[in-house]
Design a protein around this motif. Sequence first.
Motif, mmCIF file in Angstrom:
data_model
loop_
_atom_site.group_PDB
_atom_site.id
_atom_site.type_symbol
_atom_site.label_atom_id
_atom_site.label_comp_id
_atom_site.label_asym_id
_atom_site.label_seq_id
_atom_site.Cartn_x
_atom_site.Cartn_y
_atom_site.Cartn_z
ATOM 1 N N UNK A 1 0.811 -1.211 0.000
ATOM 2 C CA UNK A 1 0.000 0.000 0.000
ATOM 3 C C UNK A 1 0.846 1.264 0.000
ATOM 4 N N UNK A 2 2.130 1.114 0.294
ATOM 5 C CA UNK A 2 3.039 2.270 0.316
ATOM 6 C C UNK A 2 4.459 1.771 0.082
ATOM 7 N N UNK A 3 5.240 2.582 -0.633
ATOM 8 C CA UNK A 3 6.624 2.238 -0.963
ATOM 9 C C UNK A 3 7.507 3.432 -0.612
ATOM 10 N N UNK A 4 8.609 3.180 0.100
ATOM 11 C CA UNK A 4 9.539 4.259 0.456
ATOM 12 C C UNK A 4 10.948 3.886 0.023
ATOM 13 N N UNK A 5 11.606 4.813 -0.621
ATOM 14 C CA UNK A 5 12.990 4.624 -1.054
ATOM 15 C C UNK A 5 13.866 5.646 -0.334
ATOM 16 N N UNK A 6 14.855 5.172 0.416
ATOM 17 C CA UNK A 6 15.806 6.067 1.084
ATOM 18 C C UNK A 6 17.200 5.809 0.532
ATOM 19 N N UNK A 7 18.072 6.745 0.817
ATOM 20 C CA UNK A 7 19.389 6.717 0.180
ATOM 21 C C UNK A 7 20.389 7.223 1.213
ATOM 22 N N UNK A 8 20.594 6.436 2.251
ATOM 23 C CA UNK A 8 21.464 6.850 3.347
ATOM 24 C C UNK A 8 22.909 6.471 3.071
ATOM 25 N N UNK A 9 23.801 7.051 3.827
ATOM 26 C CA UNK A 9 25.226 6.694 3.731
ATOM 27 C C UNK A 9 25.415 5.209 4.012
ATOM 28 N N UNK A 10 24.783 4.691 5.058
ATOM 29 C CA UNK A 10 25.034 3.293 5.422
ATOM 30 C C UNK A 10 24.398 2.307 4.452
ATOM 31 N N UNK A 11 23.176 2.604 3.962
ATOM 32 C CA UNK A 11 22.585 1.669 2.986
ATOM 33 C C UNK A 11 23.417 1.672 1.709
ATOM 34 N N UNK A 12 23.964 2.816 1.345
ATOM 35 C CA UNK A 12 24.815 2.898 0.149
ATOM 36 C C UNK A 12 26.097 2.103 0.350
ATOM 37 N N UNK A 13 26.727 2.264 1.500
ATOM 38 C CA UNK A 13 27.974 1.531 1.784
ATOM 39 C C UNK A 13 27.718 0.024 1.802
ATOM 40 N N UNK A 14 26.653 -0.398 2.490
ATOM 41 C CA UNK A 14 26.386 -1.841 2.585
ATOM 42 C C UNK A 14 26.076 -2.444 1.223
ATOM 43 N N UNK A 15 25.386 -1.664 0.378
ATOM 44 C CA UNK A 15 25.058 -2.167 -0.963
ATOM 45 C C UNK A 15 26.332 -2.420 -1.767
ATOM 46 N N UNK A 16 27.369 -1.681 -1.438
ATOM 47 C CA UNK A 16 28.647 -1.820 -2.142
ATOM 48 C C UNK A 16 29.460 -2.966 -1.528
ATOM 49 N N UNK A 17 29.512 -2.998 -0.202
ATOM 50 C CA UNK A 17 30.328 -4.027 0.476
ATOM 51 C C UNK A 17 29.827 -5.435 0.165
ATOM 52 N N UNK A 18 28.499 -5.581 0.032
ATOM 53 C CA UNK A 18 27.907 -6.899 -0.198
ATOM 54 C C UNK A 18 27.367 -7.037 -1.618
ATOM 55 N N UNK A 19 27.719 -6.077 -2.472
ATOM 56 C CA UNK A 19 27.164 -6.087 -3.823
ATOM 57 C C UNK A 19 27.545 -7.336 -4.610
ATOM 58 N N UNK A 20 28.785 -7.762 -4.471
ATOM 59 C CA UNK A 20 29.248 -8.927 -5.234
ATOM 60 C C UNK A 20 28.515 -10.201 -4.800
#
Lengths: 209, 209, 209, 209
Positions: free
Chosen positions: B94-113
């Motif tokens: 019923x609702x969707x939220x997209x955030x773009x924090x420093x930590x979510x960005x870093x984690x997406x990179x560290x665990x991206x592979x």
Amino acid sequence: MKPSLLATTRLFTEIGRDFHTRGWVLGTSGNFSTVVSRKPLTMVITASSVSKGDLRPADVLTIGANGAPLGKSVARPSAETALHIAIAQSRGAGAVLHTHSVWSTILSELHGAAHGLRLSGWEMLKGLEGVRTHEHTEWVPILDNDQDIPALARRVVTVLEQGPAIHGFLLRGHGLYTWGDDLAQARRHVEILEFLLETTGRMHAFRPK
Amino acid sequence: MKPSLLATTRLFTEIGRDFHTRGWVLGTSGNFSTVVSRKPLTMVITASSVSKGDLRPADVLTIGANGAPLGKSVARPSAETALHIAIAQSRGAGAVLHTHSVWSTILSELHGAAHGLRLSGWEMLKGLEGVRTHEHTEWVPILDNDQDIPALARRVVTVLEQGPAIHGFLLRGHGLYTWGDDLAQARRHVEILEFLLETTGRMHAFRPK
Amino acid sequence: MKPSLLATTRLFTEIGRDFHTRGWVLGTSGNFSTVVSRKPLTMVITASSVSKGDLRPADVLTIGANGAPLGKSVARPSAETALHIAIAQSRGAGAVLHTHSVWSTILSELHGAAHGLRLSGWEMLKGLEGVRTHEHTEWVPILDNDQDIPALARRVVTVLEQGPAIHGFLLRGHGLYTWGDDLAQARRHVEILEFLLETTGRMHAFRPK
Amino acid sequence: MKPSLLATTRLFTEIGRDFHTRGWVLGTSGNFSTVVSRKPLTMVITASSVSKGDLRPADVLTIGANGAPLGKSVARPSAETALHIAIAQSRGAGAVLHTHSVWSTILSELHGAAHGLRLSGWEMLKGLEGVRTHEHTEWVPILDNDQDIPALARRVVTVLEQGPAIHGFLLRGHGLYTWGDDLAQARRHVEILEFLLETTGRMHAFRPK
């Protein structure tokens, strides 16, 4: 004279807003209580599954010593009500605050295997009730987390009995419990322990592990 | 009764101000949506290229299932509208939220592979809808980022179908998507996942890598 | 004309709220003073054991050169009053501010054995009164903490006499003292020194230790 | 129509309060300007040595292309006025913002010897004017700091000419300069670059150095 439910709700709301801004009660984490009377034990406590960042009157309720709401209530008391009652009874605390910050969570994990951590030599310790010098050593017990709350409450009572001088404890992966004679003192203890846990956590980066 | 556009704008404004203060939607990052009706699908969504820290009525618009604005609108819908629609349709959110924090960005990179990361053993997980114990393991998929939004939306649908239990996912170098039955639940999921990503990120410093 | 007690209380309240939000005066830590007259020395100072986040008129009092309250006062002056008096007398400071942040506490510990740390090459140094270039080197002495405040005050006087160019010092495990001609200048010095201590602390992670 | 001095002061005040809260303009650091007219160049700029956290009308003044105040003014223009003029002239910028955060200061030092750093692969880059994809590589030049502002301004012009695609630069040990067509765009660039510098700084802890 004990504060009325309305006055307590206002204090909870103010504390909740501040703690939420600091990231200490995100999601529906954290819960707050205060003792209204001793015999029989009556407490005011935050409801289960509500955000502490914007508490409303319906999010706060009165409970008896068995943890059940007094009078009719739409809200259910916090799932961790038994821990609040255990602390109020075993410690004679007038208020109990549970926060769930990033640093308290990390420290509970880093020192979980040791079942606690020592805070020693910090001036900030003097803000804990009854502590007179920074040379004080504060032991912060860490209990394994458990969804069996009655069992967890029994372990909390044991920890409180074994550590008559402690001002708070950590639940592993779950954050901090502290208390005081009243809400102002309990809030002071939250600020002090959260400060010391963050300081200790950041210091780890500079120490051999 | 579904909330009106005005009421939704007020909620978006309040959420945006809070997230902006926390550094979760800096620049023009982040976007918010909510479902107004299902058949046909109608959503309210934030406009493209606006700051979420100070949303105005002109920054929020109504769209149909094809992502085009309903009625005349000066604003263009968020460039990532197709992802919101995919989540609303595939998940029934019923609702969707997209955030773009420093930590979510870093984690997406560290665990991206590894195409995702596991969150396990944290009490905070219990705030995710339907989770009953801290012993839960939450898998957070990480998708490679893409400027081809229709292609990215198809990959999102695949990830949602493959992971019926997930509560959110990361776009690599791009932040977090989460959702809920309504805005309050989606916001709770943001707070919980951002907390757990920050905790996990800070914990990395104490672990062998 | 010297500011009245009421005006000073308002300034203390505003500074206290800001510093508390930043985590620089949690618990009952921190204390603030300002000089009302020189001959005889009269100061306004925050009371002992109060939160600086929400100062009330009753939390601020006037003291003489011996540290005793002038007139009748329910509140006791800060336990560290003698340090404020020492700085006001030895330095001619018009205002003294003590903060107790996570980073100032950590730095006081990391560099405690060296009895001080050097801040050098930072543009931010130019905000310290009388500094004209970033090529300035600021020595920040670190004193061992002590509950014997008169003894500590004597050591503070020695440090001030030995370092006529210093703008502040750290107490080990206890935070920062700085001062200025007036409250605005002292507050500026707090912001600058806290910034440089945080920067230096975070830089440690990138340097051989 | 160009904004009036009063309207600009209001915008500066709002931006200053926000940046101060975030710790990006502590002490008297940071300065803001906006172009009022091009021929002759007239700018509105913050005064020297004032806190950006609580700007008053007297803290903002109008200057000409030579950096001197137009009309009588008690305040002196920012010491770094020549840099603002150089950017407005060389870049055609309508607004220039200088922040001085912990992370921009640290990054300027860590990458100072390389005279710049690369930001690449981040979705947040798309918020920089004219950037269409996260695959963009943004070069952020780092200039050695200098108290000889005319000399520094000449080096800034060279850097701007050599890097026509850059959106900002760092002064070593001194923070970030960025700009935009107007204040809103310049502020967006501050948020984006500060976010990416913090992200990059925190990522260093996880990478071989």
